[in-house]
Scaffold this active site. Structure first.
Site, mmCIF file in Angstrom:
data_model
loop_
_atom_site.group_PDB
_atom_site.id
_atom_site.type_symbol
_atom_site.label_atom_id
_atom_site.label_comp_id
_atom_site.label_asym_id
_atom_site.label_seq_id
_atom_site.Cartn_x
_atom_site.Cartn_y
_atom_site.Cartn_z
ATOM 1 N N ALA A 53 5.751 -29.452 7.213
ATOM 2 C CA ALA A 53 4.455 -28.774 7.197
ATOM 3 C C ALA A 53 3.829 -28.814 8.577
ATOM 4 O O ALA A 53 3.272 -29.842 8.992
ATOM 5 C CB ALA A 53 3.538 -29.425 6.165
ATOM 6 N N GLY B 19 -0.677 -21.267 13.891
ATOM 7 C CA GLY B 19 0.709 -20.997 13.564
ATOM 8 C C GLY B 19 1.611 -21.503 14.675
ATOM 9 O O GLY B 19 1.942 -22.679 14.746
ATOM 10 N N ILE C 228 4.215 -22.950 3.563
ATOM 11 C CA ILE C 228 5.192 -24.032 3.612
ATOM 12 C C ILE C 228 6.365 -23.722 2.681
ATOM 13 O O ILE C 228 6.209 -23.717 1.455
ATOM 14 C CB ILE C 228 4.551 -25.379 3.249
ATOM 15 C CG1 ILE C 228 3.327 -25.640 4.147
ATOM 16 C CG2 ILE C 228 5.575 -26.502 3.386
ATOM 17 C CD1 ILE C 228 3.606 -25.554 5.635
ATOM 18 N N HIS D 249 -2.212 -32.945 22.287
ATOM 19 C CA HIS D 249 -0.773 -33.041 22.038
ATOM 20 C C HIS D 249 -0.380 -34.337 21.329
ATOM 21 O O HIS D 249 0.798 -34.550 21.057
ATOM 22 C CB HIS D 249 0.000 -32.914 23.350
ATOM 23 C CG HIS D 249 -0.043 -31.535 23.932
ATOM 24 N ND1 HIS D 249 -0.594 -31.244 25.150
ATOM 25 C CD2 HIS D 249 0.384 -30.343 23.433
ATOM 26 C CE1 HIS D 249 -0.497 -29.954 25.396
ATOM 27 N NE2 HIS D 249 0.089 -29.379 24.362
ATOM 28 N N GLN E 113 17.213 -26.347 17.559
ATOM 29 C CA GLN E 113 18.132 -26.288 16.415
ATOM 30 C C GLN E 113 17.571 -25.387 15.323
ATOM 31 O O GLN E 113 18.329 -24.647 14.673
ATOM 32 C CB GLN E 113 18.388 -27.688 15.859
ATOM 33 C CG GLN E 113 19.296 -27.681 14.629
ATOM 34 C CD GLN E 113 19.932 -29.015 14.338
ATOM 35 O OE1 GLN E 113 20.537 -29.623 15.218
ATOM 36 N NE2 GLN E 113 19.828 -29.481 13.105
ATOM 37 N N GLU E 114 16.268 -25.432 15.112
ATOM 38 C CA GLU E 114 15.669 -24.560 14.103
ATOM 39 C C GLU E 114 15.891 -23.097 14.456
ATOM 40 O O GLU E 114 16.233 -22.279 13.597
ATOM 41 C CB GLU E 114 14.176 -24.850 13.985
ATOM 42 C CG GLU E 114 13.478 -23.984 12.950
ATOM 43 C CD GLU E 114 12.015 -24.326 12.759
ATOM 44 O OE1 GLU E 114 11.345 -23.654 11.949
ATOM 45 O OE2 GLU E 114 11.537 -25.272 13.414
ATOM 46 N N LEU F 1 19.517 5.169 5.739
ATOM 47 C CA LEU F 1 20.791 5.784 5.356
ATOM 48 C C LEU F 1 21.002 5.786 3.844
ATOM 49 O O LEU F 1 21.817 6.545 3.335
ATOM 50 C CB LEU F 1 21.948 5.070 6.052
ATOM 51 C CG LEU F 1 22.040 5.317 7.568
ATOM 52 C CD1 LEU F 1 23.089 4.410 8.202
ATOM 53 C CD2 LEU F 1 22.373 6.789 7.858
ATOM 54 N N THR G 262 7.111 -16.690 16.729
ATOM 55 C CA THR G 262 7.201 -15.232 16.715
ATOM 56 C C THR G 262 8.067 -14.720 17.865
ATOM 57 O O THR G 262 8.353 -15.442 18.832
ATOM 58 C CB THR G 262 5.803 -14.609 16.844
ATOM 59 O OG1 THR G 262 5.265 -14.976 18.129
ATOM 60 C CG2 THR G 262 4.880 -15.099 15.747
#
Length: 379
Positions: A125, A132, A158, A179, A241-242, A337, A365
Site C-alpha cells: 500500500a 500517487g 490497492i 523522505h 523489479q516492479e 480490426l 505513469t
C-alpha cells in the site's frame, strides 16, 4: 521470432504452470469477473504446486529458484489466458521480496511459509487519494509510541486489497523529513484496520482493488520492515523489479492481443474475402509483429541483466515505458480490426483493451518513466 532465452528447466516450468492455469483458472474466469475477486482456494493450489515465491529459500518452503525468468514465465502465461485478477506477480515478484530483503529472521520464519503456501496473501500500500507517483507526498503517518507504532491514514487503488492477509504499508515517520518513511506489516484483524468496498474499474474486473483505512492501528514493533526511516529507499530499490515485471506482462499481453486478432481477421469476411487479405490489415499486423519482437528482445535482455544485478532504474523505466505504450497501441489496433465485435465484452480483445489501460499508469505513469529516463541522461 525464435527466443533462445530459456533453458529446458524453464520450459518444463512453463508447461506445468500453463497446465495449472488451464485447469484451475480458465474455467473460473467468468465467475471471478462477476464477483470482482478470485477465489482464495486458487492461491492455496498455486502454493501446493510451488508457483508462489519460487525464489524463496528451501528452509521456508520455497524452491530456491533465484532466476527472474521463472517470474517472467508466469507473467507471460497469465497474459496468454488474459487473467488480470490472479496476481501472482504482485504477490511473488513485488511484495514477497520486501520481506526477504528487509525482514528480520523472525519475520521471515513467521511469514514466509504461509506466503509460499498461499495461506497468506500479500499486498503493498503506497498510493493515496492525494499521492500517487509522488511518494514523498503521502500523508499516512506512523508515530513511535514506545511499545508499538500508531498508524493513521488511508490508501487507495490497492491491488489484492480485499484478499490480502498482510499489507506492506508505507507511512511517514518523521514530519520534518519528507523522505523519512517506514514500511509496516499490517495484518488482517488488527483493530483499526478497515477495508472499503471493492472498487469498480474500467478493466481488470477479477482483480480485487480496494481502499484501505488505518485508524489508530497499533502496529507491533516486530512488524516494522528494516529501518523506520529507510522505507523510501526500500521502495525505490524495489521499483526496478516492479517495472520489469510490468514490462514482462505488457509485452506478453501485446503478443496475446496480436494472436487473437490474427485468428479473428483470418475468419472474418468482408466484401467476399477474409479481412486478413486486405493490405491495410496485413500492414497493421506486420507493424505490430515487428514492434512486439523488438520489445521482447529488449525485455529478455533486461531480465538477464536483472539476474546479474545489472539492471538500472533508468533501463527498467525504458522497458516499462516502451512495452506498456506498445500494449496500448496493439490492443487498440486489435479492437479496430475486429470492428464492432471488438467492442463486445464476449470477445477477448475487448477485455484485453480494458485491462491494458492501467498499465501506463501503475508502478509509475509513462510521464514519470520519461522523467526517470531523462534524469539518467544528465541533460
Amino acid at each position: 521470432m525464435q527466443r533462445n532465452h530459456f533453458d529446458t528447466e524453464h520450459n518444463l516450468f512453463r508447461d506445468a504452470f500453463a497446465a495449472f492455469l488451464d485447469k484451475e483458472v480458465v474455467p473460473h474466469q467468468e465467475a471471478w469477473e462477476e464477483a470482482g475477486v478470485v477465489d482464495r482456494s486458487v492461491w492455496r493450489k498455486a502454493g501446493e504446486m510451488g508457483f508462489l515465491l519460487p525464489w524463496a529459500d528451501e528452509e521456508y518452503g520455497g524452491a530456491g529458484l533465484k532466476d527472474f525468468r521463472y517470474e517472467q514465465i508466469m507473467c507471460e502465461e497469465l497474459a496468454r489466458i488474459n487473467e488480470p485478477g490472479f496476481m501472482i506477480p504482485l504477490h511473488s515478484a513485488l511484495c514477497g521480496p520486501y520481506i526477504a530483503e528487509y525482514g528480520t529472521a523472525e519475520q521471515k520464519a513467521r511469514l514466509l511459509p504461509g506466503i509460499i503456501s498461499g495461506e497468506t496473501i500479500l499486498a503493498v500500500a503506497m498510493t493515496e487519494p492525494s499521492a500517487g507517483s509522488d511518494l514523498a507526498g503521502m500523508r499516512t503517518t506512523a508515530v513511535d509510541k514506545g511499545e508499538h507504532w500508531l498508524l493513521n491514514g488511508s490508501k487507495v487503488f490497492i491491488s489484492n486489497g480485499y484478499l490480502a492477509d498482510v499489507v506492506i504499508v508505507a507511512a511517514k515517520t518523521d514530519p520534518a523529513n519528507k523522505h523519512a518513511m517506514g514500511l509496516f506489516l499490517v495484518e488482517r484483524g488488527m483493530p483499526g484496520f478497515e477495508r472499503g468496498k471493492k472498487l469498480k474499474k474500467l478493466g481488470m474486473h477479477s482483480q480485487d482493488t480496494a481502499e484501505l483505512f488505518f485508524n489508530d492501528v497499533k502496529v507491533p514493533k516486530e512488524n516494522l520492515l528494516g529501518d523506520a526511516k529507510g522505507g523510501f529507499f526500500y521502495l525505490m530499490n524495489m521499483l526496478a523489479q516492479e517495472r520489469l515485471t510490468n514490462a514482462c506482462g505488457a509485452v506478453a499481453g501485446a503478443e496475446a492481443a496480436l494472436q487473437t486478432t490474427i485468428d479473428y481477421v483470418k475468419e472474418r469476411q468482408a466484401f467476399g474475402r477474409p479481412v486478413a487479405h486486405f493490405q491495410n490489415t496485413r500492414f497493421k499486423l506486420a507493424e505490430m509483429r515487428t514492434q512486439i519482437d523488438v520489445a521482447q528482445v529488449f525485455t529478455d535482455r533486461c531480465v538477464m541483466d536483472h539476474n546479474q544485478k545489472q539492471l538500472t532504474p533508468e533501463v527498467a523505466a525504458e522497458a516499462k515505458l516502451f512495452t506498456t505504450e506498445l500494449l496500448g497501441k496493439v490492443v487498440d489496433e486489435g479492437v479496430q480490426l475486429h470492428g464492432g465485435w471488438g467492442y463486445m465484452w464476449e470477445y477477448p480483445i475487448c477485455k484485453m483493451y480494458a485491462n491494458a489501460r492501467i498499465q501506463r499508469i501503475f508502478a509509475g505513469t509513462s510521464e514519470i518513466m520519461k522523467e526517470i529516463i531523462s534524469r539518467g541522461m544528465k541533460l
